[in-house]
Design an enzyme around this catalytic site. Structure first.
Site, PDB file in Angstrom:
ATOM      1  N   GLY A 156       1.094  -1.365  -0.153  1.00  0.00           N
ATOM      2  CA  GLY A 156      -0.014   0.070  -0.044  1.00  0.00           C
ATOM      3  C   GLY A 156       0.449   1.311   0.288  1.00  0.00           C
ATOM      4  O   GLY A 156       2.187   1.326  -0.403  1.00  0.00           O
ATOM      5  N   ARG A 157       0.645   2.291  -0.105  1.00  0.00           N
ATOM      6  CA  ARG A 157       1.334   3.230   0.555  1.00  0.00           C
ATOM      7  C   ARG A 157       2.169   3.283   1.148  1.00  0.00           C
ATOM      8  O   ARG A 157       3.315   3.892   0.425  1.00  0.00           O
ATOM      9  CB  ARG A 157       0.517   4.245   1.134  1.00  0.00           C
ATOM     10  CG  ARG A 157      -1.194   5.289   0.892  1.00  0.00           C
ATOM     11  CD  ARG A 157      -1.570   6.254   1.407  1.00  0.00           C
ATOM     12  NE  ARG A 157      -2.757   5.805   1.432  1.00  0.00           N
ATOM     13  CZ  ARG A 157      -4.204   5.702   1.660  1.00  0.00           C
ATOM     14  NH1 ARG A 157      -3.628   4.952   2.239  1.00  0.00           N
ATOM     15  NH2 ARG A 157      -5.556   6.285   1.373  1.00  0.00           N
ATOM     16  N   ILE A 158       2.804   2.396   2.149  1.00  0.00           N
ATOM     17  CA  ILE A 158       4.093   2.919   3.432  1.00  0.00           C
ATOM     18  C   ILE A 158       4.552   1.853   2.312  1.00  0.00           C
ATOM     19  O   ILE A 158       5.861   2.508   2.211  1.00  0.00           O
ATOM     20  CB  ILE A 158       3.901   2.599   4.678  1.00  0.00           C
ATOM     21  CG1 ILE A 158       3.164   3.415   5.477  1.00  0.00           C
ATOM     22  CG2 ILE A 158       4.871   2.023   5.244  1.00  0.00           C
ATOM     23  CD1 ILE A 158       1.934   3.022   6.593  1.00  0.00           C
ATOM     24  N   SER A 237       4.965  -2.746  10.973  1.00  0.00           N
ATOM     25  CA  SER A 237       2.899  -2.589  11.069  1.00  0.00           C
ATOM     26  C   SER A 237       2.350  -3.062  12.258  1.00  0.00           C
ATOM     27  O   SER A 237       2.101  -1.766  13.235  1.00  0.00           O
ATOM     28  CB  SER A 237       2.676  -4.073   9.794  1.00  0.00           C
ATOM     29  OG  SER A 237       2.920  -4.913  10.540  1.00  0.00           O
ATOM     30  N   ARG A 238       1.884  -4.243  12.393  1.00  0.00           N
ATOM     31  CA  ARG A 238       1.765  -4.493  13.705  1.00  0.00           C
ATOM     32  C   ARG A 238       2.565  -5.279  14.244  1.00  0.00           C
ATOM     33  O   ARG A 238       2.679  -6.861  13.638  1.00  0.00           O
ATOM     34  CB  ARG A 238       0.036  -4.720  13.871  1.00  0.00           C
ATOM     35  CG  ARG A 238      -0.662  -2.916  13.474  1.00  0.00           C
ATOM     36  CD  ARG A 238      -0.672  -2.260  14.435  1.00  0.00           C
ATOM     37  NE  ARG A 238      -1.847  -1.015  14.392  1.00  0.00           N
ATOM     38  CZ  ARG A 238      -0.967   0.362  14.544  1.00  0.00           C
ATOM     39  NH1 ARG A 238      -0.084   0.484  14.205  1.00  0.00           N
ATOM     40  NH2 ARG A 238      -2.714   1.058  14.159  1.00  0.00           N
ATOM     41  N   GLU A 267       1.778  -4.746  23.468  1.00  0.00           N
ATOM     42  CA  GLU A 267       3.540  -3.433  23.876  1.00  0.00           C
ATOM     43  C   GLU A 267       2.415  -3.050  24.485  1.00  0.00           C
ATOM     44  O   GLU A 267       1.010  -2.639  25.021  1.00  0.00           O
ATOM     45  CB  GLU A 267       2.720  -2.642  22.201  1.00  0.00           C
ATOM     46  CG  GLU A 267       3.389  -2.664  21.266  1.00  0.00           C
ATOM     47  CD  GLU A 267       3.171  -1.653  19.859  1.00  0.00           C
ATOM     48  OE1 GLU A 267       2.636  -0.963  20.018  1.00  0.00           O
ATOM     49  OE2 GLU A 267       3.287  -2.471  18.539  1.00  0.00           O
ATOM     50  N   HIS A 286       7.607   1.990  19.103  1.00  0.00           N
ATOM     51  CA  HIS A 286       6.408   1.706  17.954  1.00  0.00           C
ATOM     52  C   HIS A 286       6.540   3.697  17.511  1.00  0.00           C
ATOM     53  O   HIS A 286       5.899   4.598  18.342  1.00  0.00           O
ATOM     54  CB  HIS A 286       5.296   2.000  18.335  1.00  0.00           C
ATOM     55  CG  HIS A 286       4.089   2.046  17.581  1.00  0.00           C
ATOM     56  ND1 HIS A 286       2.887   1.042  17.823  1.00  0.00           N
ATOM     57  CD2 HIS A 286       3.726   2.508  16.545  1.00  0.00           C
ATOM     58  CE1 HIS A 286       2.142   1.271  16.744  1.00  0.00           C
ATOM     59  NE2 HIS A 286       2.650   1.798  15.639  1.00  0.00           N
TER      60      HIS A 286
HETATM   61  C1  DGY Z   1      -0.700   4.429  13.071  1.00  0.00           C
HETATM   62  O1  DGY Z   1      -1.700   5.390  12.722  1.00  0.00           O
HETATM   63  O2  DGY Z   1      -1.555   3.232  12.944  1.00  0.00           O
HETATM   64  C2  DGY Z   1       0.509   4.122  13.629  1.00  0.00           C
HETATM   65  O3  DGY Z   1       1.449   2.765  13.743  1.00  0.00           O
HETATM   66  C3  DGY Z   1       0.504   4.938  15.122  1.00  0.00           C
HETATM   67  O4  DGY Z   1       1.229   5.941  14.490  1.00  0.00           O
END
Ligand code: DGY
Length: 321
Positions: A156-158, A237-238, A267, A286
């Site tokens: 995606g964008r990132i 990401s997560r 986290e 994070h």
């Molecule tokens: C998001 O925006 O989802 C990031 O993980 C927190 O900045």
């Protein structure tokens, strides 16, 4: 009468004053997030809730808020902290902040990739520990980026912004996204690949998918066995996209080369997590979007979503799934 909103953390003053021109604001300015019971208490009768990824927003919160709640505006692009289906069932709009944090998050991904490849954290610790005695041909030798392969999971964008930056370092890019077409891949000068191909061919694997039931533990013990024994895993990401116990086992047994994690599960990562004892692991708290400018843009975007929601307008950035 002004609409009432609850904001779960101190935000950029520009965003706060934008909200205050339209709304009566109750703000939680603690260092820690409001505990769930306090969150439920403070949302009673509000029209809008401005939340963070650290707030669990579920049916209990909607129930506590009551029929007045029209919008939850999350100051993040990710919204896995929110029960979107339960919100939609009650007609509550959900807002997020896509786009404005793409560059900051892609920058941080490259920072982690470089830090892991060139053993920056180990180098800093080495010098601070007073161990630097001489130059040596093998001292903290890392990995070249030029000519190496980066696998991007989630394009995606990132993911695309990471590819763009990584190309400047001479990395060959393999990219996976369920919707990636050959035409799009050609436009971004990347090679479309399956996750299996990425795992088996990439020297660096970088995760950029959202956390969903399908991506939870996407990188599990089986996936880790497919990776090269010197490959480096980067996760911005997560945390739960990676099975952290399996990651620890793979690192401990030398089955992969290293990991650089901006996100963990849970986290914060507990102080005694064994991953923190491994020299080839970098963990940061994070920080993907953590620049002053980006956090202000996120707060302003979330403010606009909140204001639109409480005044009965369509959200500029609504979560629609
Ligand atoms: C998001 O925006 O989802 C990031 O993980 C927190 O900045």
């Amino acid at each position: 009468m002004m609409p009432k909103v609850f904001i779960t953390r101190a935000i950029a003053p520009s965003a706060l004053s934008r909200i205050e021109t339209v709304c009566e604001v109750d703000l939680w300015d603690g260092e820690m997030p409001p505990p769930y019971s306090i969150l439920c208490d403070r949302v009673r009768g509000v029209d809008g809730l401005f939340s963070m990824i650290t707030d669990r927003i579920d049916a209990g919160v909607y129930e506590a808020a009551g029929a007045s709640l029209k919008v939850v505006s999350n100051m993040a692009v990710g919204y896995n902290n929110i029960d979107v289906a339960a919100a939609q069932a009650r007609g509550i709009a959900i807002g997020n902040t896509p786009g404005v944090l793409t560059d900051a998050t892609a920058d941080l991904t490259l920072a982690l990739l470089l830090a892991a490849a060139r053993r920056i954290v180990e180098g800093v610790e080495y010098v601070r520990a007073g161990e630097w005695r001489t130059w040596h041909p093998n001292l903290l030798a890392g990995r070249d980026l030029n000519g190496a392969t980066l696998g991007i999971v989630g394009f995606g964008r990132i993911g695309r912004a990471v590819a763009h930056r990584a190309q400047a370092f001479g990395l060959r890019i393999l990219a996976y996204s369920p919707s990636l077409t050959d035409e799009e891949a050609a436009r971004f000068s990347v090679t479309p690949a399956s996750i299996e191909t990425i795992l088996s061919e990439a020297d660096f694997v970088s995760l950029h998918c959202p956390l969903t039931p399908e991506t939870r533990h996407l990188i599990d013990a089986q996936a880790l066995t497919q990776m090269k024994d010197d490959a480096i895993l980067i996760n911005t990401s997560r945390g739960p996209v990676v099975d952290q116990a399996a990651l620890y086992a793979a690192l401990k047994e030398g089955r992969i080369g290293g990991a650089a994690l901006d996100v963990t599960d849970p986290e914060p990562m507990p102080d005694d997590d064994p991953l923190l004892l491994l020299p080839n692991v970098i963990v940061i708290p994070h920080l993907g979007s953590a620049t002053t400018q980006t956090r202000e843009k996120m707060a302003l975007m979330a403010a606009d979503n909140l204001i639109a929601g409480v005044t009965g307008q369509p959200l500029p950035n609504a979560v629609t799934t």
